[in-house]
Structure formats: C-alpha cells, structure tokens
Design an enzyme around this catalytic site. Structure first.
Site, PDB file in Angstrom:
ATOM      1  N   ARG A 184      -9.759   1.385   9.166  1.00 58.16           N
ATOM      2  CA  ARG A 184      -9.297   0.048   9.517  1.00 58.16           C
ATOM      3  C   ARG A 184     -10.307  -0.701  10.366  1.00 58.16           C
ATOM      4  O   ARG A 184     -10.087  -1.867  10.678  1.00 58.16           O
ATOM      5  CB  ARG A 184      -8.034   0.206  10.341  1.00 58.16           C
ATOM      6  CG  ARG A 184      -6.907  -0.715   9.935  1.00 58.16           C
ATOM      7  CD  ARG A 184      -5.684  -0.052  10.363  1.00 58.16           C
ATOM      8  NE  ARG A 184      -4.517  -0.811  10.513  1.00 58.16           N
ATOM      9  CZ  ARG A 184      -3.354  -0.416  10.001  1.00 58.16           C
ATOM     10  NH1 ARG A 184      -3.295   0.656   9.251  1.00 58.16           N
ATOM     11  NH2 ARG A 184      -2.282  -1.089  10.258  1.00 58.16           N
ATOM     12  N   LYS A 203       0.834  -1.219   0.000  1.00 60.82           N
ATOM     13  CA  LYS A 203       0.000   0.000   0.000  1.00 60.82           C
ATOM     14  C   LYS A 203       0.862   1.259   0.000  1.00 60.82           C
ATOM     15  O   LYS A 203       0.617   2.198  -0.742  1.00 60.82           O
ATOM     16  CB  LYS A 203      -0.932   0.034   1.235  1.00 60.82           C
ATOM     17  CG  LYS A 203      -1.901  -1.134   1.339  1.00 60.82           C
ATOM     18  CD  LYS A 203      -2.930  -0.925   2.440  1.00 60.82           C
ATOM     19  CE  LYS A 203      -2.352  -0.891   3.850  1.00 60.82           C
ATOM     20  NZ  LYS A 203      -1.709  -2.150   4.268  1.00 60.82           N
ATOM     21  N   ARG A 248      -0.857  -8.511  13.902  1.00 60.24           N
ATOM     22  CA  ARG A 248      -1.399  -7.550  12.938  1.00 60.24           C
ATOM     23  C   ARG A 248      -2.245  -8.251  11.874  1.00 60.24           C
ATOM     24  O   ARG A 248      -3.269  -7.728  11.458  1.00 60.24           O
ATOM     25  CB  ARG A 248      -0.247  -6.784  12.272  1.00 60.24           C
ATOM     26  CG  ARG A 248       0.428  -5.829  13.237  1.00 60.24           C
ATOM     27  CD  ARG A 248       1.808  -5.441  12.769  1.00 60.24           C
ATOM     28  NE  ARG A 248       1.797  -4.564  11.619  1.00 60.24           N
ATOM     29  CZ  ARG A 248       2.814  -4.446  10.764  1.00 60.24           C
ATOM     30  NH1 ARG A 248       3.894  -5.181  10.913  1.00 60.24           N
ATOM     31  NH2 ARG A 248       2.739  -3.600   9.778  1.00 60.24           N
TER      32      ARG A 248
HETATM   33  P1  AMP Z   1       0.680   0.667   9.302  1.00 58.66           P
HETATM   34  O1  AMP Z   1       1.932   1.357   8.927  1.00 58.66           O
HETATM   35  O2  AMP Z   1      -0.518   1.134   8.520  1.00 58.66           O
HETATM   36  O3  AMP Z   1       0.804  -0.831   9.323  1.00 58.66           O
HETATM   37  O4  AMP Z   1       0.361   1.113  10.809  1.00 58.66           O
HETATM   38  C1  AMP Z   1       1.264   0.852  11.853  1.00 58.66           C
HETATM   39  C2  AMP Z   1       0.549   0.818  13.175  1.00 58.66           C
HETATM   40  O5  AMP Z   1      -0.065   2.096  13.432  1.00 58.66           O
HETATM   41  C3  AMP Z   1      -0.592  -0.171  13.270  1.00 58.66           C
HETATM   42  O6  AMP Z   1      -0.164  -1.484  13.595  1.00 58.66           O
HETATM   43  C4  AMP Z   1      -1.428   0.449  14.386  1.00 58.66           C
HETATM   44  O7  AMP Z   1      -0.817   0.246  15.646  1.00 58.66           O
HETATM   45  C5  AMP Z   1      -1.321   1.929  14.083  1.00 58.66           C
HETATM   46  N1  AMP Z   1      -2.368   2.364  13.133  1.00 58.66           N
HETATM   47  C6  AMP Z   1      -2.176   2.853  11.879  1.00 58.66           C
HETATM   48  N2  AMP Z   1      -3.342   3.162  11.306  1.00 58.66           N
HETATM   49  C7  AMP Z   1      -4.299   2.871  12.212  1.00 58.66           C
HETATM   50  C8  AMP Z   1      -5.713   2.954  12.193  1.00 58.66           C
HETATM   51  N3  AMP Z   1      -6.389   3.403  11.139  1.00 58.66           N
HETATM   52  N4  AMP Z   1      -6.384   2.571  13.323  1.00 58.66           N
HETATM   53  C9  AMP Z   1      -5.722   2.131  14.414  1.00 58.66           C
HETATM   54  N5  AMP Z   1      -4.393   1.996  14.481  1.00 58.66           N
HETATM   55  C10 AMP Z   1      -3.672   2.363  13.393  1.00 58.66           C
END
Ligand code: AMP
Length: 219
Positions: free
Chosen positions: A92, A17, A172
């Site tokens: 999410r 993404k 995750r």
């Molecule tokens: P990502 O880089 O999108 O995988 O996000 C890294 C981490 O940030 C995730 O594992 C969550 O802890 C937090 N995070 C990012 N986006 C969200 C979201 N929309 N809702 C809740 N937690 C988020």
C-alpha cells in the site's frame, strides 16, 4: 501453474478486492491474503497487536510499514502460501512494495490487477456496506442480515465498520491517492499491470479476472 503465483490486487477501498479475491482464491487454490483482515482479526481477538492498531484502523489511517511487512513475511512462510497468494491491501506504500520485492525477488509478482472504480461509487458502496464481525461476510444495509444484525452464514454480529463512516472513508481515499495510487506506475514500468473495470457486477468482474489469469497461465 508454473512456480509461485503471486497476484497483487490494487484498487480503492470498496473496489471489490475482497469479494474478487475470495472468488479467485477458490478458483486458483491459493489463499486470499488481506492485511486488513489480519489486522481486524487481531483487533477482534484483543491481541497485543490488535490493541496497538485498533485506533489507527478506526480512524482510517495506515499502520506502519514495519509492522505490516512483518505480518506479510510471516504469512508467506505458511504452507498454504507456498504455491502463491492473492494479495489484497498489500502493498500500500512504496516502502511495502520494496519489502515485497525483497521477500519474493523482483520477478516474484506474476500480475498486478488494478480494479478501477470512481470515488463516487466507492463512497456509495462503503457507506451502505455492513460486515460480519466473525466471518467477514459482506452485506448491504438493506439486506435482512444487516437489518437484523445477525450473519446468515455464521450467526455473528453484523456491523458497520468504524472505518466505513464518512470521515474515515474520506481519509482512506486521500491516503489511497497519496500513498497507494503511485504503485500502479511503479508496476506499470515492469509491464505487470492489467486494469479491470470494477464498477460492473461482481460476476462480470470475476469473468474478466479469470480471463486475465488464464492469459498469464495462472489458472
Ligand atoms: P482494508 O480492509 O484493506 O481497507 O484495511 C483496513 C485498515 O487496515 C486500513 O485502513 C489500515 O488502517 C489497515 N491496513 C490494512 N492493510 C494495510 C497496509 N498494507 N498498510 C498499512 N495499513 C494497512
């Protein structure tokens, strides 16, 4: 491009993404809004928000809907996002999808792209992923920058994200299946979803995505 171009990109962690949103952001002239990047920057800068969410991120759990919804609402009013945004990692959960409808109105989302990849492939990709702590550049563990620990783009430290260790990856992926995967159906009911095979090379995936966006009059 008519109106505000809001593109939602769904897909498991490691589906590509971030890479694809960076490329499309240049192509479309709208920002790549990644809630993960916003939260990681807060952790790095040790802001009050960063201190509050640091352990949640490291464990691979989700931060609260209220907090993330507020961050996105604030991001949407910045001038560069008035023409549109590529949303990566948001919404999410069903609560976040509802909040997004409230911010934008129900017809605010132009298209939802689901970047499809198998769990086996994302485990392989995430385990070998290294990132620059400063600029977010992404490397593989076998790249010179990853081995030397120094980013080729900005000289920052190249590390393995704490949430890219095996326990956190497993958590995750479970969270994705439970909370985020149902959003696909939610948006399918509105005829918004286009599924793209994310297991191919980044260039092949980008080429497909550009076609999808063209067909929706977004390029
Ligand atoms: P990502 O880089 O999108 O995988 O996000 C890294 C981490 O940030 C995730 O594992 C969550 O802890 C937090 N995070 C990012 N986006 C969200 C979201 N929309 N809702 C809740 N937690 C988020």
């Amino acid at each position: 491009m008519a109106g505000r171009a809001i593109v939602v990109v769904l897909g498991k962690q490691g589906a590509g993404k971030g890479t694809q949103c960076d490329r499309l952001s240049e192509n479309l002239g709208i920002p790549h809004v990644s809630t993960g990047d916003i939260l990681r920057a807060a952790v790095r800068e040790r802001t009050p928000l960063g201190l509050e969410v640091e352990s949640v991120l490291a464990a691979g759990n989700l931060v609260s809907d209220d907090l993330v919804n507020r961050l996105v609402e604030e991001r949407f009013v910045q001038t560069d996002a008035l023409r549109g945004a590529l949303l990566d990692g948001f919404p999410r959960t069903p609560g976040q999808a509802e909040a997004l409808d409230t911010f934008l109105g129900e017809d605010g989302i132009k298209v939802v792209i689901d970047l499809e990849v198998s769990s086996e492939l994302v485990i392989e990709r995430l385990s070998s992923r290294r990132v620059c702590q400063e600029c977010g550049a992404i490397y593989k563990d076998t790249d010179v920058a990853a081995i030397s620990g120094t980013c080729e783009r900005c000289g920052g430290d190249v590390i393995q994200r704490p949430d890219d260790f095996p326990d956190a990856i497993a958590r995750r992926l479970d969270t994705y299946e439970r909370d985020t995967a149902p959003l696909k159906e939610f948006y399918e009911r509105r005829g918004l979803v286009v599924t793209v095979d994310g297991s191919r090379s980044p260039d092949e995936v980008t080429a497909d995505l550009v076609e999808v966006l063209k067909s929706r009059d977004l390029t």
